[in-house]
Design a protein around this motif. Structure first.
Motif, PDB file in Angstrom:
ATOM      1  N   CYS A  70       0.828  -1.216   0.000  1.00  0.00           N
ATOM      2  CA  CYS A  70       0.000   0.000   0.000  1.00  0.00           C
ATOM      3  C   CYS A  70       0.859   1.262   0.000  1.00  0.00           C
ATOM      4  N   ARG A  72       0.160   4.190   0.884  1.00  0.00           N
ATOM      5  CA  ARG A  72      -0.075   5.138   1.997  1.00  0.00           C
ATOM      6  C   ARG A  72       1.037   5.020   3.040  1.00  0.00           C
ATOM      7  N   ASN A  73       1.700   3.862   3.065  1.00  0.00           N
ATOM      8  CA  ASN A  73       2.923   3.691   3.855  1.00  0.00           C
ATOM      9  C   ASN A  73       2.812   4.031   5.341  1.00  0.00           C
ATOM     10  N   CYS A  74       1.789   3.548   5.999  1.00  0.00           N
ATOM     11  CA  CYS A  74       1.702   3.713   7.457  1.00  0.00           C
ATOM     12  C   CYS A  74       2.777   2.812   8.074  1.00  0.00           C
ATOM     13  N   CYS A  77       2.132  -0.720   9.625  1.00  0.00           N
ATOM     14  CA  CYS A  77       1.258  -1.659   8.913  1.00  0.00           C
ATOM     15  C   CYS A  77       2.073  -2.620   8.040  1.00  0.00           C
ATOM     16  N   PHE A  79       1.061  -4.013   5.436  1.00  0.00           N
ATOM     17  CA  PHE A  79       0.753  -3.783   4.020  1.00  0.00           C
ATOM     18  C   PHE A  79       1.566  -2.609   3.440  1.00  0.00           C
ATOM     19  N   ALA A  80       2.118  -1.765   4.312  1.00  0.00           N
ATOM     20  CA  ALA A  80       2.846  -0.581   3.816  1.00  0.00           C
ATOM     21  C   ALA A  80       3.932  -1.022   2.836  1.00  0.00           C
ATOM     22  N   THR A 117      -7.302  -2.662   2.041  1.00  0.00           N
ATOM     23  CA  THR A 117      -6.188  -1.725   2.217  1.00  0.00           C
ATOM     24  C   THR A 117      -6.615  -0.328   1.749  1.00  0.00           C
ATOM     25  N   GLY A 118      -5.871   0.674   2.205  1.00  0.00           N
ATOM     26  CA  GLY A 118      -6.236   2.063   1.931  1.00  0.00           C
ATOM     27  C   GLY A 118      -6.253   2.420   0.457  1.00  0.00           C
ATOM     28  N   ARG A 170      -5.176   7.652  13.689  1.00  0.00           N
ATOM     29  CA  ARG A 170      -4.267   6.750  14.380  1.00  0.00           C
ATOM     30  C   ARG A 170      -3.153   7.488  15.126  1.00  0.00           C
ATOM     31  N   ILE A 179      -1.107  10.130   5.627  1.00  0.00           N
ATOM     32  CA  ILE A 179      -2.483  10.642   5.599  1.00  0.00           C
ATOM     33  C   ILE A 179      -2.623  11.671   6.727  1.00  0.00           C
TER      34      ILE A 179
HETATM   35  S1  SF4 Z   1      -3.469  -0.578   4.376  1.00  0.00           S
HETATM   36 FE1  SF4 Z   1      -4.238   1.093   5.620  1.00  0.00          FE
HETATM   37  S2  SF4 Z   1      -2.920   1.113   7.464  1.00  0.00           S
HETATM   38 FE2  SF4 Z   1      -1.870  -0.136   5.890  1.00  0.00          FE
HETATM   39  S3  SF4 Z   1      -0.486   1.308   4.829  1.00  0.00           S
HETATM   40 FE3  SF4 Z   1      -2.396   1.256   3.672  1.00  0.00          FE
HETATM   41  S4  SF4 Z   1      -3.635   2.966   4.499  1.00  0.00           S
HETATM   42 FE4  SF4 Z   1      -1.985   2.543   5.971  1.00  0.00          FE
END
Ligand code: SF4
Length: 340
Positions: A70, A72-74, A77, A79-80, A117-118, A170, A179
């Protein structure tokens, strides 16, 4: 022996329907760990929690529908994209999503969350959801846990059969994520405008987080007028930049769950903790998640083979904590649970 009168006064007033101020929440968060006052806060939260929910706990099942590196790279996470845990992109076949949802229904989940995922297409999420919905009992409660959306997209979720969503500003939002808090809050407003009930949580908490930020995020959650709040610790993602901070203990989390429970006032029905644990259930949590499919805290593609607990294990924990289980659709995610 005498308990700190300031702490006793704050808690006593919450029993009389007071909503604690920021300063009062900070006073509670600053209580020395393992002290008599900390025990008093945890026991008080437990009493408030059991009364608000009539001693009935809920299990919400979460089905992760896709996998993505993802953008968005939290930082917290798995998934980042930058955490490089998952490099492939795929999604659960609809038939698998249906079977998982039917199993959750059969095992007694009080609601079913669908998580993406975001960066996952909301249009696609809605298509999958509609197909799953037609296979479920009409009374089954469906909740969306997706990225940020606007009013129009909120209406799509409603039309797909969702009655609520999960969303949070968060810990470290805008700092550990790409974000901004404003974007997260715009989505909360879109949910409210489209009459989706909002569940939230103070998460993901790590040992490095200040008392000030925990209080700030607790109050942001309270201002959302949610149907539940709670507290969740960060699970270390191997190789991530946050790994060096380690993880908060379950004991500390139970205390933080207690403070959030008290901060939300005595009437709110729901208070969650994640991942499920008995200490949390004895200190203010009446809501656990069982998880299948993908999971942002796991390195397994299907979390039921990794960190995810099943519904039966969650029920066992609540029973060991002397809770009865709610049977049927969630009371937490119901229109009656709107308080402020
Ligand atoms: S899936 Fe959600 S928490 Fe994980 S990086 Fe993407 S936006 Fe962020």
């Amino acid at each position: 022996m005498q308990l700190d009168s300031k702490v006793m006064d704050i808690v006593a007033r919450v029993f009389d329907s007071h909503l604690p101020t920021r300063e009062e929440i900070i006073t509670l968060l600053n209580i020395a760990p393992h002290s008599t006052e900390a025990g008093f806060v945890m026991a008080s939260a437990d009493a408030i929690n059991r009364t608000s929910s009539n001693g009935k706990a809920e299990i919400h099942a979460q089905i992760g529908v896709n996998l993505s590196p993802c953008p968005r790279n939290c930082s917290f996470c798995s998934f980042a994209a930058k955490n490089k845990v998952f490099t492939e992109r795929n999604e659960l076949p609809v038939e698998d999503a249906i079977q998982m949802a039917l199993k959750a229904e059969e095992d007694g989940a009080n609601s079913i969350f669908f998580m993406a995922t975001g960066d996952f297409s909301l249009k696609k999420f809605v298509e999958i959801s509609k197909e799953v919905k037609t296979n479920l009992k009409p009374e089954t409660v469906m909740i969306a846990n997706v990225g940020d959306f606007n009013d129009e997209e909120g209406r799509w979720l409603k039309e797909a059969g969702y009655i609520g969503m999960y969303h949070a500003v968060r810990m470290g939002e805008g700092r550990e994520t790409s974000i901004s808090p404003e974007v997260r809050l715009r989505t909360v407003k879109a949910a409210r405008d489209t009459e989706l009930l909002i569940g939230t949580c103070v998460e993901p908490i790590g040992p490095e987080h200040s008392v000030d930020e925990i209080a700030e995020k607790t109050l942001i959650g309270r201002d959302m007028e949610p149907c539940f709040s709670g507290a969740m610790r960060r699970i270390s993602v191997p190789g991530s930049e946050l790994e060096k901070f380690g993880m908060v203990s379950e004991y500390r989390m139970a205390f933080l769950v207690a403070v959030v429970r008290i901060a939300m006032g005595r009437k709110l029905i729901g208070n969650c903790t994640h991942e499920p644990n008995i200490l949390g259930a004895t200190a203010g949590a009446n809501l656990f998640w069982a998880e299948v499919g993908t999971n942002p805290r796991d390195t397994e593609v299907d979390t039921s083979k990794g960190r995810g607990l099943n519904i039966e294990s969650c029920i066992d924990m609540f029973r060991e904590a002397d809770f009865d289980m709610l049977s049927g659709p969630s009371v937490i995610y119901s229109q009656d649970n709107v308080l402020y």
